[in-house]
Design a protein around this motif. Structure first.
Motif, PDB file in Angstrom:
ATOM      1  N   LYS A   1       2.255   1.813  -3.449  1.00 45.76           N
ATOM      2  CA  LYS A   1       1.219   2.328  -4.347  1.00 45.76           C
ATOM      3  C   LYS A   1       0.989   3.823  -4.107  1.00 45.76           C
ATOM      4  O   LYS A   1       0.836   4.611  -5.035  1.00 45.76           O
ATOM      5  N   ARG A   2       0.995   4.188  -2.840  1.00 38.93           N
ATOM      6  CA  ARG A   2       0.676   5.564  -2.464  1.00 38.93           C
ATOM      7  C   ARG A   2       1.804   6.530  -2.817  1.00 38.93           C
ATOM      8  O   ARG A   2       1.571   7.606  -3.357  1.00 38.93           O
ATOM      9  N   GLU A   3       3.019   6.116  -2.537  1.00 33.93           N
ATOM     10  CA  GLU A   3       4.146   7.027  -2.734  1.00 33.93           C
ATOM     11  C   GLU A   3       4.699   7.007  -4.154  1.00 33.93           C
ATOM     12  O   GLU A   3       5.306   7.982  -4.593  1.00 33.93           O
ATOM     13  N   LYS A   4       4.522   5.900  -4.836  1.00 28.69           N
ATOM     14  CA  LYS A   4       5.000   5.760  -6.217  1.00 28.69           C
ATOM     15  C   LYS A   4       6.457   6.199  -6.349  1.00 28.69           C
ATOM     16  O   LYS A   4       6.845   6.926  -7.261  1.00 28.69           O
TER      17      LYS A   4
ATOM     18  N   GLU B   1       0.827  -1.206   0.000  1.00 32.12           N
ATOM     19  CA  GLU B   1       0.000   0.000   0.000  1.00 32.12           C
ATOM     20  C   GLU B   1       0.865   1.262   0.000  1.00 32.12           C
ATOM     21  O   GLU B   1       0.543   2.262  -0.662  1.00 32.12           O
ATOM     22  N   LYS B   2       1.972   1.194   0.737  1.00 33.32           N
ATOM     23  CA  LYS B   2       2.880   2.338   0.790  1.00 33.32           C
ATOM     24  C   LYS B   2       3.507   2.598  -0.578  1.00 33.32           C
ATOM     25  O   LYS B   2       3.633   3.749  -1.019  1.00 33.32           O
TER      26      LYS B   2
ATOM     27  N   SER C   1      -4.650  -5.573  -9.439  1.00 32.89           N
ATOM     28  CA  SER C   1      -4.273  -4.228  -8.969  1.00 32.89           C
ATOM     29  C   SER C   1      -2.954  -3.750  -9.572  1.00 32.89           C
ATOM     30  O   SER C   1      -2.549  -2.599  -9.336  1.00 32.89           O
TER      31      SER C   1
ATOM     32  N   GLU D   1      -2.574  -0.300 -11.112  1.00 34.72           N
ATOM     33  CA  GLU D   1      -2.564   0.814 -10.160  1.00 34.72           C
ATOM     34  C   GLU D   1      -1.140   1.178  -9.726  1.00 34.72           C
ATOM     35  O   GLU D   1      -0.888   2.283  -9.243  1.00 34.72           O
ATOM     36  N   TYR D   2      -0.226   0.222  -9.880  1.00 33.55           N
ATOM     37  CA  TYR D   2       1.184   0.468  -9.562  1.00 33.55           C
ATOM     38  C   TYR D   2       1.972   0.913 -10.796  1.00 33.55           C
ATOM     39  O   TYR D   2       3.181   1.087 -10.742  1.00 33.55           O
TER      40      TYR D   2
END
Length: 295
Positions: free
Chosen positions: A5-8, A2-3, A40, A43-44
């Motif tokens: 994905k969020r920070e990219k 999740e991290k 998913s 999304e990455y």
């Protein structure tokens, strides 16, 4: 995950996701999570390859989740995945292992729809399924169809047929198939010879088994320990001391140690008045175990 994905902060590779899915599926037994990771991936910023897609399909098949397999399979276009022969072969294997041959054969019609062709693995999987059901003649017909389509049979294909013939007691046909293999440019391997050998031993045709074993030795294909064990026991039953002597020497030459039950059998034959040449062999073999023979 999740991290990331969020920070990219970095672009994750296809291989990274393959490892994550394997960990979830094989180690964590969380197959549902592996499927979620697959879908998913965009999304990455990474789109799955067909290899990655096949990993999930294989996970589902090995766990017999066929309803879920279909759901994942039909969504392949959403992921930009083009189905290949390997994908369909995985599905065919799963259906055959679960005795659903009719559905497995229906998948042959799916190949042209996906712009791919069946290969030798496709047909050998189906042949194996037929032989498991005792439909050996149908398996031969399928091999004929395969060759008509320009796909050469390999040793695995022939071994499946030989094994099927053996299970039905059709030993002579299995022996002939060894020669047919050679004529078609497919040389028998250890599995080919071993299936024929086991068939002859099961039928108590020990002299013919000795001949096959001699061919194997000549062609540098080593028979198994069980082959030697069955052959020697058969020769002991027939009190054929000379050939017992040959089999015992060959067995030791290939690195096998006769176990206690075999020694008892051999000594019993000796004590029944059989020629004493075997005594010398037994003595030499036992004395060489510590230095030259591995279990």
């Amino acid at each position: 995950m999740e991290k990331l994905k969020r920070e990219k902060a970095c672009r994750l590779s296809d291989e990274f996701f393959q490892n994550v899915m394997k960990k979830y599926g094989h180690v964590g037994r969380r197959i549902k999570r592996a499927i979620e990771i697959l879908f998913s991936m965009p999304e990455y910023g990474t789109w799955p390859s067909v290899k990655t897609f096949n990993i999930v399909v294989s996970l589902l098949v090995s766990n017999k989740l066929f309803d879920v397999v279909h759901e994942v399979y039909v969504k392949a276009p959403n992921l930009g995945v083009e189905i290949e022969a390997c994908t369909l072969n995985i599905l065919i294997k799963g259906l055959c292992e679960n005795g659903k041959l009719e559905f497995a054969f229906q998948l042959l019609d799916e190949f042209p729809k996906q712009r791919c062709k069946p290969n030798v693995r496709t047909y050998t999987t189906l042949m194996h399924g037929l032989c498991d059901k005792g439909k050996v003649d149908e398996a031969f017909e399928l091999m004929g169809r395969m060759e008509t389509e320009g796909i050469d049979a390999d040793a695995v294909s022939f071994n499946i047929l030989i094994s099927g013939l053996r299970k039905q007691g059709r030993i002579d046909e299995g022996v002939k198939l060894l020669e047919i293999m050679k004529k078609k440019g497919c040389y028998p391997n250890a599995g080919s010879y071993q299936q024929v050998l086991y068939g002859l031993l099961d039928a108590a045709r020990f002299m013919e088994a000795k001949e096959i074993m001699g061919r194997m030795v000549f062609e540098r294909v080593n028979p198994s320990f069980d082959s030697y064990k069955k052959l020697i026991h058969g020769f002991c039953q027939g009190k054929m001391v000379k050939v017992v002597d040959w089999a015992l020497k060959q067995m030791v030459r290939h690195g096998f140690v006769p176990k206690m039950g075999m020694w008892i059998r051999l000594l019993t034959v000796l004590l029944q008045g059989i020629r004493t040449t075997l005594v010398i062999t037994v003595y030499l073999v036992k004395s060489s175990i510590a230095s030259s023979v591995r279990c």
